[in-house]
Design a protein around this motif. Sequence first.
Motif, PDB file in Angstrom:
ATOM      1  N   ASN A 145      -9.339  -6.422   5.135  1.00  0.00           N
ATOM      2  CA  ASN A 145      -9.862  -5.887   3.875  1.00  0.00           C
ATOM      3  C   ASN A 145      -8.990  -4.742   3.357  1.00  0.00           C
ATOM      4  O   ASN A 145      -8.759  -4.621   2.151  1.00  0.00           O
ATOM      5  CB  ASN A 145     -11.300  -5.398   4.043  1.00  0.00           C
ATOM      6  CG  ASN A 145     -12.265  -6.544   4.298  1.00  0.00           C
ATOM      7  OD1 ASN A 145     -12.047  -7.666   3.851  1.00  0.00           O
ATOM      8  ND2 ASN A 145     -13.332  -6.271   5.032  1.00  0.00           N
ATOM      9  N   ASP A 154     -11.685   2.523   0.050  1.00  0.00           N
ATOM     10  CA  ASP A 154     -11.915   2.340  -1.387  1.00  0.00           C
ATOM     11  C   ASP A 154     -10.802   3.028  -2.174  1.00  0.00           C
ATOM     12  O   ASP A 154      -9.822   3.507  -1.586  1.00  0.00           O
ATOM     13  CB  ASP A 154     -13.312   2.812  -1.792  1.00  0.00           C
ATOM     14  CG  ASP A 154     -13.487   4.321  -1.693  1.00  0.00           C
ATOM     15  OD1 ASP A 154     -12.503   5.037  -1.406  1.00  0.00           O
ATOM     16  OD2 ASP A 154     -14.618   4.790  -1.904  1.00  0.00           O
ATOM     17  N   LYS A 167      -5.775  -6.069   1.967  1.00  0.00           N
ATOM     18  CA  LYS A 167      -5.930  -6.680   0.646  1.00  0.00           C
ATOM     19  C   LYS A 167      -5.965  -5.627  -0.467  1.00  0.00           C
ATOM     20  O   LYS A 167      -5.427  -5.854  -1.555  1.00  0.00           O
ATOM     21  CB  LYS A 167      -7.189  -7.550   0.595  1.00  0.00           C
ATOM     22  CG  LYS A 167      -7.332  -8.245  -0.751  1.00  0.00           C
ATOM     23  CD  LYS A 167      -7.987  -9.578  -0.686  1.00  0.00           C
ATOM     24  CE  LYS A 167      -7.911 -10.278  -2.035  1.00  0.00           C
ATOM     25  NZ  LYS A 167      -8.694 -11.498  -2.092  1.00  0.00           N
ATOM     26  N   VAL A 168      -6.592  -4.508  -0.192  1.00  0.00           N
ATOM     27  CA  VAL A 168      -6.623  -3.437  -1.209  1.00  0.00           C
ATOM     28  C   VAL A 168      -5.205  -2.935  -1.485  1.00  0.00           C
ATOM     29  O   VAL A 168      -4.819  -2.744  -2.639  1.00  0.00           O
ATOM     30  CB  VAL A 168      -7.557  -2.293  -0.759  1.00  0.00           C
ATOM     31  CG1 VAL A 168      -7.383  -1.055  -1.647  1.00  0.00           C
ATOM     32  CG2 VAL A 168      -9.012  -2.751  -0.791  1.00  0.00           C
ATOM     33  N   LEU A 213      -7.586   5.153  -0.934  1.00  0.00           N
ATOM     34  CA  LEU A 213      -6.217   4.760  -1.280  1.00  0.00           C
ATOM     35  C   LEU A 213      -5.493   5.933  -1.928  1.00  0.00           C
ATOM     36  O   LEU A 213      -4.338   6.242  -1.588  1.00  0.00           O
ATOM     37  CB  LEU A 213      -6.255   3.559  -2.225  1.00  0.00           C
ATOM     38  CG  LEU A 213      -4.918   2.991  -2.671  1.00  0.00           C
ATOM     39  CD1 LEU A 213      -4.150   2.405  -1.497  1.00  0.00           C
ATOM     40  CD2 LEU A 213      -5.125   1.926  -3.749  1.00  0.00           C
ATOM     41  N   LEU A 222      -3.446  -5.870  -3.500  1.00  0.00           N
ATOM     42  CA  LEU A 222      -3.916  -6.013  -4.888  1.00  0.00           C
ATOM     43  C   LEU A 222      -3.374  -4.906  -5.786  1.00  0.00           C
ATOM     44  O   LEU A 222      -3.009  -5.154  -6.931  1.00  0.00           O
ATOM     45  CB  LEU A 222      -5.444  -5.978  -4.935  1.00  0.00           C
ATOM     46  CG  LEU A 222      -6.196  -7.246  -4.547  1.00  0.00           C
ATOM     47  CD1 LEU A 222      -7.689  -6.937  -4.455  1.00  0.00           C
ATOM     48  CD2 LEU A 222      -5.947  -8.354  -5.559  1.00  0.00           C
ATOM     49  N   THR A 223      -3.348  -3.696  -5.266  1.00  0.00           N
ATOM     50  CA  THR A 223      -2.931  -2.555  -6.084  1.00  0.00           C
ATOM     51  C   THR A 223      -1.414  -2.355  -6.045  1.00  0.00           C
ATOM     52  O   THR A 223      -0.899  -1.398  -6.632  1.00  0.00           O
ATOM     53  CB  THR A 223      -3.606  -1.260  -5.597  1.00  0.00           C
ATOM     54  OG1 THR A 223      -3.292  -1.078  -4.210  1.00  0.00           O
ATOM     55  CG2 THR A 223      -5.119  -1.330  -5.758  1.00  0.00           C
TER      56      THR A 223
END
Lengths: 168, 114
Positions: B83, B55, B86-87, B59, B90-91
């Motif tokens: 997953n 989460d 992807k985090v 990160l 995205l960031t």
Amino acid sequence: MKLSNPCRGGIDPPDDAACEGVTVTAGGIDPIVVEATPLGVRNALAEMRRKFAPAAAGPDTLGMAETVLAEVLNNVVEHAYRRGGDGPIELRLERGGNRLLVDVRDYGAPMPDGTMPGGSLPVSNGLDDDPPEGGFGWFLIRALARDLSYARNNGQNRLTFFVPLGEA
Amino acid sequence: MELKTEERDDAIHVIVAEPRIDSAVAIRFKDRMREVAGDGPARVVLDLGSVDFLDSSGLGAVVAVMKLLGPDRTLELCNLTPNVEKVFRLTRMDRVFTIHPDAEAAFADKRSIA
């Protein structure tokens, strides 16, 4: 999609607080109730996976739903209840087609200024080698959740949204 | 927070043997990383192959580890699960870290450069 019957489950809103106009409606189901602590958040996420895991093995379609839900719940723990851990979080989840409908309620402090934070990426002080260590939560929520809506009524925070289900 | 480490030439391979880096363990993760990699080889290759979920706290902790290594050492990542990948994407943190598909690539890269 609108709720045709009054809200139920958890602490009921006053009689005059109709549920009409709520765009995301996972409201009429029995809530998962967890403590506002990091382990409470874990329990809620595990319960979400247990309830909505696909029947057959295959690609994980719940990953982004778990990410959004984790960020929303962490915010309740860290901001609404300020790590007090003495309040409940009610989570109502419902699958609608290829969407997970989410309704999160708590009884902590309201959002600052009564509105949800924006979703811009956190910025460092302009140096490439100094990336930010925080501030990603609302960015991820805004990037992955749809139809976000926040309401504060009678000491209750209520956040509703949906997350498209699909592979990461 | 279980971390397994293996020293390889000028690098240390740190395997996170946990399924989650979330707000319940992010601080412990950072502290453990400081213990196992606070001093040592210039390259730290963090293997997230067992981590299914990361989460924003996790990160932030990974970024914090990169910073605590200081300017002369690097934190690289490998084996990201979909997953987690992807985090990072995205960031845009995938632009901040060198990300290798797996440990072999992480250490092969180095040999080809040397």
